[in-house]
Design a protein around this motif. Structure first.
Motif, mmCIF file in Angstrom:
data_model
loop_
_atom_site.group_PDB
_atom_site.id
_atom_site.type_symbol
_atom_site.label_atom_id
_atom_site.label_comp_id
_atom_site.label_asym_id
_atom_site.label_seq_id
_atom_site.Cartn_x
_atom_site.Cartn_y
_atom_site.Cartn_z
ATOM 1 N N UNK A 1 0.730 -1.423 0.061
ATOM 2 C CA UNK A 1 -0.004 0.164 -0.104
ATOM 3 C C UNK A 1 0.762 1.468 0.008
ATOM 4 N N UNK A 2 2.225 1.045 0.235
ATOM 5 C CA UNK A 2 3.091 2.305 0.190
ATOM 6 C C UNK A 2 3.209 2.830 -1.060
ATOM 7 N N UNK A 3 2.708 4.228 -1.448
ATOM 8 C CA UNK A 3 3.247 4.726 -2.608
ATOM 9 C C UNK A 3 3.631 6.009 -2.460
ATOM 10 N N UNK A 4 5.057 6.444 -1.991
ATOM 11 C CA UNK A 4 5.308 7.514 -1.424
ATOM 12 C C UNK A 4 5.350 8.525 -2.714
ATOM 13 N N UNK A 5 5.049 9.857 -2.364
ATOM 14 C CA UNK A 5 5.227 10.703 -3.699
ATOM 15 C C UNK A 5 6.066 11.988 -3.211
ATOM 16 N N UNK A 6 6.281 11.914 -2.336
ATOM 17 C CA UNK A 6 7.194 13.261 -1.701
ATOM 18 C C UNK A 6 8.556 12.422 -1.844
ATOM 19 N N UNK A 7 9.513 12.938 -2.543
ATOM 20 C CA UNK A 7 10.633 12.548 -2.876
ATOM 21 C C UNK A 7 11.838 12.655 -1.972
ATOM 22 N N UNK A 8 11.983 14.065 -1.346
ATOM 23 C CA UNK A 8 12.721 14.194 -0.433
ATOM 24 C C UNK A 8 12.656 13.740 1.059
ATOM 25 N N UNK A 9 13.228 14.729 1.893
ATOM 26 C CA UNK A 9 13.094 14.378 3.404
ATOM 27 C C UNK A 9 11.609 14.200 3.939
ATOM 28 N N UNK A 10 10.581 15.038 3.088
ATOM 29 C CA UNK A 10 9.295 15.278 3.670
ATOM 30 C C UNK A 10 8.533 13.755 3.523
ATOM 31 N N UNK A 11 9.328 12.647 2.956
ATOM 32 C CA UNK A 11 8.656 11.410 2.813
ATOM 33 C C UNK A 11 8.465 10.612 4.357
ATOM 34 N N UNK A 12 9.178 11.300 5.380
ATOM 35 C CA UNK A 12 9.047 11.039 6.675
ATOM 36 C C UNK A 12 7.518 11.167 7.256
ATOM 37 N N UNK A 13 7.074 12.373 7.110
ATOM 38 C CA UNK A 13 5.897 13.123 7.226
ATOM 39 C C UNK A 13 4.886 12.236 6.655
ATOM 40 N N UNK A 14 5.260 11.970 5.313
ATOM 41 C CA UNK A 14 4.205 11.333 4.339
ATOM 42 C C UNK A 14 3.814 9.895 5.107
ATOM 43 N N UNK A 15 5.025 9.175 5.472
ATOM 44 C CA UNK A 15 4.723 7.711 6.054
ATOM 45 C C UNK A 15 3.799 8.066 7.332
ATOM 46 N N UNK A 16 4.188 8.805 8.193
ATOM 47 C CA UNK A 16 3.413 8.895 9.350
ATOM 48 C C UNK A 16 1.663 9.369 8.679
ATOM 49 N N UNK A 17 1.591 10.220 7.913
ATOM 50 C CA UNK A 17 0.265 10.447 7.303
ATOM 51 C C UNK A 17 -0.480 9.273 6.747
ATOM 52 N N UNK A 18 0.406 8.349 6.047
ATOM 53 C CA UNK A 18 -0.189 6.920 5.582
ATOM 54 C C UNK A 18 -0.673 6.095 6.688
#
Length: 233
Positions: free
Chosen positions: A172-189
């Protein structure tokens, strides 16, 4: 004592950008326990790709530097396509993460019926505050304070790159934020998908090499910018 035979269903995913000095030793040490490793060479300008190949890991090359989030996503997609892959680990290339912590986190993931376990420098018997450099500690705790989602999930270290997760998360992981902001994106997911999450204390090895790469003012500014973004999730 664990051996590679115990972890044939586990894949380590290592995003790598200009880590030619250390990546071979990082992979070779990890392979003593984890036989399946994919390292994503994220457009490095040094010899990282050669070192990864020499260490015996699966190598995926980005022709240009896309950022750590993109490298993690590429690695997850590669690993989840492999036969028998059930568990997945994001693992830094600079030597800060330890295999013993991965083993403990995998045991917690399986025993607790969790979907994802994330490492934290700010929990456990040692209260690892003393382990983390002061400026880094202030920045990391500020990011948590700025993110209501992180606090709601009970997470204390949103920017710890050591994570273990199951097939549900991997697919289900589909990260769209390429840089360091992926960490917050994972929390959001985690919140959006309803993944069952837990934290586990980890020991980070702050070597002279990793400090020179990861403790710069720019790095801190980027993490704080990520924290401001996290206020929106």
């Amino acid at each position: 004592m664990h051996s590679p035979a115990d972890f044939t269903d586990t894949w380590l995913i290592i995003p790598c950008y200009n880590e030619g000095q250390v990546i071979r030793s990082v992979i070779e040490n990890a392979k003593k326990t984890f036989p399946n490793i994919v390292a994503v060479n994220d457009g490095s300008s040094d010899n990282s790709d050669i070192a990864i190949h020499q260490a015996g890991a699966h190598l995926v090359n980005h022709p240009v530097n896309l950022g750590q989030g993109a490298a993690i996503q590429t690695g997850v997609e590669y690993a989840r396509a492999q036969a028998g892959a059930r568990y997945f680990v994001t693992f830094d290339a600079d030597g800060q993460h330890q295999v013993k912590d991965v083993v403990a986190m995998l045991e917690k993931l399986k025993a607790g019926d969790f979907d994802i376990v994330v490492g934290t420098r700010f929990a456990g018997p040692k209260k690892d505050d003393d382990q983390v450099p002061l400026i880094k500690r202030i920045v990391l705790k500020t990011v948590v304070m700025l993110s209501p989602t992180t606090r709601k999930l009970g997470l204390s270290d949103a920017h710890n790159g050591l994570r273990v997760f199951n097939q549900t998360v991997a697919h289900e992981m589909n990260l769209r934020m390429n840089g360091m902001s992926h960490a917050s994106e994972i929390v959001g997911l985690i919140a959006e998908k309803g993944w069952k999450v837990a934290e586990a204390p980890v020991d980070i090895l702050y070597t002279e090499y990793s400090m020179s790469k990861g403790q710069s003012l720019i790095n801190g500014v980027n993490i704080l910018a990520d924290g401001l973004l996290a206020r929106r999730i």
